[in-house]
Scaffold this active site. Structure first.
Site, PDB file in Angstrom:
ATOM      1  N   ASP A  67      16.164   2.898 -24.490  1.00  0.00           N
ATOM      2  CA  ASP A  67      15.403   3.407 -23.565  1.00  0.00           C
ATOM      3  C   ASP A  67      16.128   4.809 -24.301  1.00  0.00           C
ATOM      4  OD1 ASP A  67      17.479   3.293 -22.437  1.00  0.00           O
ATOM      5  OD2 ASP A  67      16.674   2.669 -20.574  1.00  0.00           O
ATOM      6  N   ASN A 136      14.978   1.101  -7.815  1.00  0.00           N
ATOM      7  CA  ASN A 136      14.344   0.836  -7.523  1.00  0.00           C
ATOM      8  C   ASN A 136      13.893  -0.755  -8.459  1.00  0.00           C
ATOM      9  OD1 ASN A 136      13.887   2.117 -10.061  1.00  0.00           O
ATOM     10  ND2 ASN A 136      12.018   3.425  -9.799  1.00  0.00           N
ATOM     11  N   HIS A 138      13.639  -0.837 -11.564  1.00  0.00           N
ATOM     12  CA  HIS A 138      13.285  -1.075 -12.340  1.00  0.00           C
ATOM     13  C   HIS A 138      14.311  -1.694 -13.840  1.00  0.00           C
ATOM     14  CE1 HIS A 138      15.368   3.270 -13.884  1.00  0.00           C
ATOM     15  NE2 HIS A 138      16.581   2.273 -14.138  1.00  0.00           N
ATOM     16  N   GLU A 143       9.204   0.995 -15.427  1.00  0.00           N
ATOM     17  CA  GLU A 143       9.177   1.662 -13.141  1.00  0.00           C
ATOM     18  C   GLU A 143       8.708   0.879 -13.095  1.00  0.00           C
ATOM     19  OE1 GLU A 143      11.315   3.425 -12.509  1.00  0.00           O
ATOM     20  OE2 GLU A 143      11.532   5.812 -13.556  1.00  0.00           O
TER      21      GLU A 143
END
Length: 240
Positions: A67, A136, A138, A143
């Site tokens: 990424d 979170n 991810h 996401e």
């Protein structure tokens, strides 16, 4: 899904490095996707030591970038590629022809996603993917709410990702989008390693491994991978 907790971050890192090295010994032409960030840094240092002492040879491997922050490249301190080159590709003297990473400065990001999808497909898929887990839940820059069925795509960054991402930069840096491999790439990889360290990751690890599999918590999909390893240091595993 195999879950293992190690006494320390160093033990976790050394075990992960030895496992990756073993896979490359078994398949010298392996296609690898290795996350950047803080968690794998010591793993990379161990891999470099193994290579420099002749215990593993990465010269035939292909490396796929996981990424990147949109608008940033390997020359920009703080980018994902910057740290991969600093901690792994540079010390290993990897030939640039062996590395495929997103051009996150491209004016045509959808085409960049297709180019990356094609590069993976041409090599028969990923042999091994090493990922971390966000606060979170991810994985990479997938996401919460991201479809499990996507390949490479552009993502809108969650606010917590923007905040946590600041630690990689020397000054406050606007971040809004990412370009990332999709969770479908993860599920199609022959082997997945998810690493986590530190007590701050303990709660999200518990939810991801013991809660329902849901797109609201992307890392939960690892429960469904047929050859997944979740490797934690003692602090990250305290809530299991």
């Amino acid at each position: 899904m195999q879950v293992q907790t190690f006494a320390s971050y160093e033990d976790l890192s050394q075990h992960t490095a030895e496992h990756i090295a073993n896979r490359v010994r078994q398949k010298p032409t392996a296609t690898l996707c290795l996350a950047s960030g803080e968690t794998p840094i010591s793993t990379f240092h161990h891999l470099v030591t193994l290579a420099q002492t002749g215990q593993v040879d990465f010269s035939q491997c292909t490396f796929i970038g996981l990424d990147e922050w949109v608008g940033f490249g390997p020359e920009d301190e703080g980018s994902c590629a910057y740290y991969l080159f600093r901690d792994l590709f540079g010390p290993l003297n990897i030939n640039p022809n062996q590395i495929h990473y997103f051009n996150a400065k491209s004016i045509d990001l959808p085409a960049e996603c297709l180019r990356t999808d094609a590069a993976i497909a041409e090599r028969g898929g990923l042999d091994l993917i090493l990922v971390g887990i966000g606060m979170n839940g991810h994985i990479a820059l997938n996401e919460p709410g991201t479809s499990f069925n996507l390949y490479a795509h552009v993502s809108e960054l969650a606010e917590v990702t923007v905040q946590v991402g600041q630690k990689y930069f020397t000054q406050a840096t606007p971040l809004s989008k990412g370009i990332t491999l999709g969770l479908r790439h993860l599920m199609e990889a022959r082997e997945v390693i998810l690493m986590a360290s530190g007590s701050r990751k303990a709660a999200v690890i518990r939810h991801a491994l013991q809660g329902p599999v849901t797109e609201d918590l992307p890392a939960s999909i690892i429960q469904q991978h047929p050859s997944a390893h979740v490797w934690l240091d003692a602090e990250a595993g305290t809530q299991l």
